[in-house]
Design a protein around this motif. Structure first.
Motif, short mmCIF file in Angstrom:
data_model
loop_
_atom_site.label_atom_id
_atom_site.label_comp_id
_atom_site.label_asym_id
_atom_site.label_seq_id
_atom_site.Cartn_x
_atom_site.Cartn_y
_atom_site.Cartn_z
N ALA A 137 -36.76 0.89 11.01
CA ALA A 137 -36.42 -0.46 11.46
C ALA A 137 -35.27 -0.48 12.46
CB ALA A 137 -36.10 -1.35 10.26
N GLY A 138 -34.29 0.37 12.24
CA GLY A 138 -33.12 0.39 13.11
C GLY A 138 -33.40 0.92 14.50
N GLU A 139 -34.56 1.56 14.68
CA GLU A 139 -34.91 2.13 15.98
C GLU A 139 -35.64 1.14 16.88
OE1 GLU A 139 -34.29 5.47 17.32
OE2 GLU A 139 -32.76 4.96 15.83
N LEU A 140 -36.00 -0.03 16.37
CA LEU A 140 -36.75 -1.00 17.16
C LEU A 140 -36.07 -1.30 18.49
CD1 LEU A 140 -37.88 -3.53 14.41
CD2 LEU A 140 -39.39 -2.15 15.85
N LYS A 141 -34.77 -1.57 18.41
CA LYS A 141 -34.07 -1.99 19.63
C LYS A 141 -33.79 -0.83 20.58
CE LYS A 141 -29.89 -2.31 16.77
NZ LYS A 141 -30.65 -2.51 15.52
#
Length: 601
Positions: free
Chosen positions: A496-500
């Motif tokens: 999830a933290g890699e989305l941006k």
């Protein structure tokens, strides 16, 4: 991936072979064929499902000996001319083959440049090669043996001579093949499941061995021509285990069986005194190791990732997860005392086996965790632990995935306790697996709700994303694999933290994004990421543990031990994939282009 069956010594050879091929459909195939010898000889082939072959088989096509094959195309398109069995140029020899002949082109140029070929397969080269040596004066068996000495690669062969209706010649190297023993008849098969209605007594074949199979004998020889005596084993399966019963698809049956599998693992690995029944020698070897390398493919690789945290927590041993197909050719710098764990449902995964061969050559200890006793990876590893999940027929793995995680947890608990690590000593694993089983039943009973959600979120989409952090990320990887491999929705699992950091660029109006939240530490961060994609038009769905749930979360998971949430969180995603496939009108059990057992690299 491809399947072979054969029988010698029974009057209803056609029926036996056809039923065996049907039981091998789960392996994946695009064409099928059968050869039967009796008062006359018959060779019939077809493309597409087994029923297409069955429609061509008239009552007159029968005999006492025959071989059959389901093909998954590697060399040449799925056509009738490329389907097995293949024949020699004069039609005298008939052969079926699983595997890949790596030097087929060199053999053609060196020995068969004058021959006429009807297809584009490597297998046709093999049968022509045997025919060449027979034409030069050798008997069929000797010609076959000479051809084997020249062939490089993986193979399971069954060869018959049309002038001899009482013998099948068999050979194996790297591809699975078994001999089944009957009363005045014998059979051969790629998987014992295919012939369970005929016998439960099977003999394993080793690489390089050749067998002369008749109704009354199975003579096994090694490459030097020495006769090998080997006892049979009894397949601990019942033919009813591979039937769907009242289920429309095997996949649904296997999803529903997961609570039973959890309880069976407890039963198999718990002693009367409540201790863990794990080989002490395995624990001693693991205890002396300094790092664990889990080597696997696909779903089994995801099971390895899902096991990493609890294994390290309970054992204080660092764990690395590696894809078999990459590790074998790009082996990293290993620790001083590595221990290898191979995860494989079938125990026949070619990519994993080529790694095991190399780590065996290096002298490193290994463990195979598999569903199939006596499989190649089981035989060749130092130790084996069985999943006890029962036959898994659907191509998309479900119960084998959760069984692998559960058995890894059993091993971690046993090793951690052996090392005296407090986290492991205090961890009541068998009790927790019992709670997991009950929680799985709760989720399985939510089918109507999950079917409705699937229709609302995935009915018209081309792509979808699963997101999570930590173990929820690893479950997201598996959830996405299930969705794309059977429904053909382009699905991906992301941290999830890699989305941006790039992936959020793929979000469009209405893109389904499914968030998994079972971790108290990272849950709020994942919710923040869900808000980020929602603000850019994503259609978000949340799967969360009850203690972490918000009022708008659509799927609630019963509370289970935080180290084991992967076992439960995956269940609704399996059902989502199942319903998405049904709603699009596809075959749940047999997705296109895929095979259950990947027996070639």
């Amino acid at each position: 991936m491809c399947g072979i069956v054969g029988v010698v010594g029974k009057n209803d050879a056609t029926k036996i072979i056809l039923n065996g091929l049907k039981r091998l459909e789960y392996r994946g195939y695009d064409s099928a064929g059968i050869y039967v010898a009796g008062s006359s000889n018959h060779l019939v082939k077809s493309i597409g499902p087994i029923k297409n072959l069955e429609e061509k088989l008239t009552p007159s096509i029968n005999g006492t000996m025959g071989i059959g094959h389901t093909r998954w195309a590697t060399h040449g398109k799925p056509t009738e001319s490329n389907a097995h069995p293949h024949t020699s140029e004069n039609g005298e020899l008939i052969l079926v083959h699983n595997g890949v002949i790596e030097n087929y082109d060199a053999l053609r140029q060196s020995y068969l440049s004058e021959d006429i070929f009807y297809g584009q397969t490597d297998t046709e080269i093999a049968v022509h090669l045997v025919a060449l040596f027979k034409k030069q004066g050798l008997q069929t068996k000797a010609a076959f043996k000479k051809a084997l000495s020249l062939i490089e690669g993986s193979y399971a062969f069954a060869l018959v001579d049309t002038n001899d209706s009482e013998t099948i010649y068999v050979a194996k190297n790297k591809s699975p093949l078994l001999i089944g023993l009957g009363e005045n008849f014998n059979v051969l098969c790629s998987d014992a499941l295919a012939m369970l209605d005929q016998t439960s007594h099977f003999v394993e074949l080793m690489d390089g061995e050749m067998v002369t199979l008749t109704a009354t004998d199975a003579i096994i020889e090694n490459p030097a021509g020495e006769v090998i005596k080997r006892d049979y084993y009894v397949a601990e399966l019942d033919a009813s285990d591979i039937e769907k019963g009242t289920y429309p698809y095997y996949m649904l049956k296997e999803i529903d069986e997961q609570p039973v599998v959890m309880r069976k693992i407890v039963q198999k690995y718990q002693t009367i005194d409540g201790e863990i029944a794990i080989d002490q020698d395995l624990l001693t070897t693991l205890k002396s190791s300094d790092r664990v390398y889990i080597v696997a493919c696909g779903t089994s690789s995801h099971a390895g990732w899902a096991s990493k945290k609890f294994f390290e927590t309970l054992t204080h041993l660092p764990v690395e997860i590696h894809l078999s197909s990459e590790f074998g050719y790009n082996m990293p710098l290993l620790s001083k005392k590595p221990f290898f764990i191979y995860l494989s449902q079938s125990g026949e995964t070619a990519d994993s086996r080529q790694v095991l061969v190399k780590t065996n050559e290096l002298g490193h200890p290994s463990l195979t965790i598999t569903n199939v006793a006596g499989s190649t990876l089981s035989r060749e590893a130092t130790y084996t632990l069985l999943l006890h999940a029962g036959p898994e027929i659907a191509v998309a793995s479900t119960k084998a995935y959760t069984a692998q995680i559960a058995v890894m947890a059993v091993l971690a608990k046993a090793l951690g306790t052996e090392k005296g690590i407090a986290n492991a000593v205090e961890f009541d694993l068998f009790h927790e697996l019992g709670l997991i089983a009950t929680a799985m039943e709760t989720m399985i009973n939510e089918k109507e709700h999950l079917e409705e959600l699937t229709a609302n979120y995935l009915s018209a989409t081309r792509n979808a994303f699963y997101i999570g952090r930590g173990n929820d990320y690893y479950v997201s990887m598996e959830a996405a694999l299930k969705l794309k491999e059977i429904s053909y929705i382009q699905a991906e699992g992301f941290a999830a933290g890699e989305l941006k950091h790039g992936t959020i660029a793929l979000i469009e109006e209405g893109t389904p994004v499914i968030g998994i939240i079972t971790d108290a530490v990272t849950g709020q961060h994942t919710r923040g990421n869900l808000q980020e994609v929602k603000s850019r038009g994503a259609n978000t769905l949340v799967i969360s543990s009850e203690g972490l749930a918000k009022p708008d979360d659509q799927i609630l998971l019963p509370t289970v031990h935080p180290l084991l949430t992967s076992l439960l969180a995956v269940v609704p995603t399996q059902l989502i994939a199942y319903f998405a496939t049904l709603q699009r009108g596809y075959d749940v059990d047999k997705p296109r282009n895929l095979a259950k057992s990947v027996t070639v690299e």
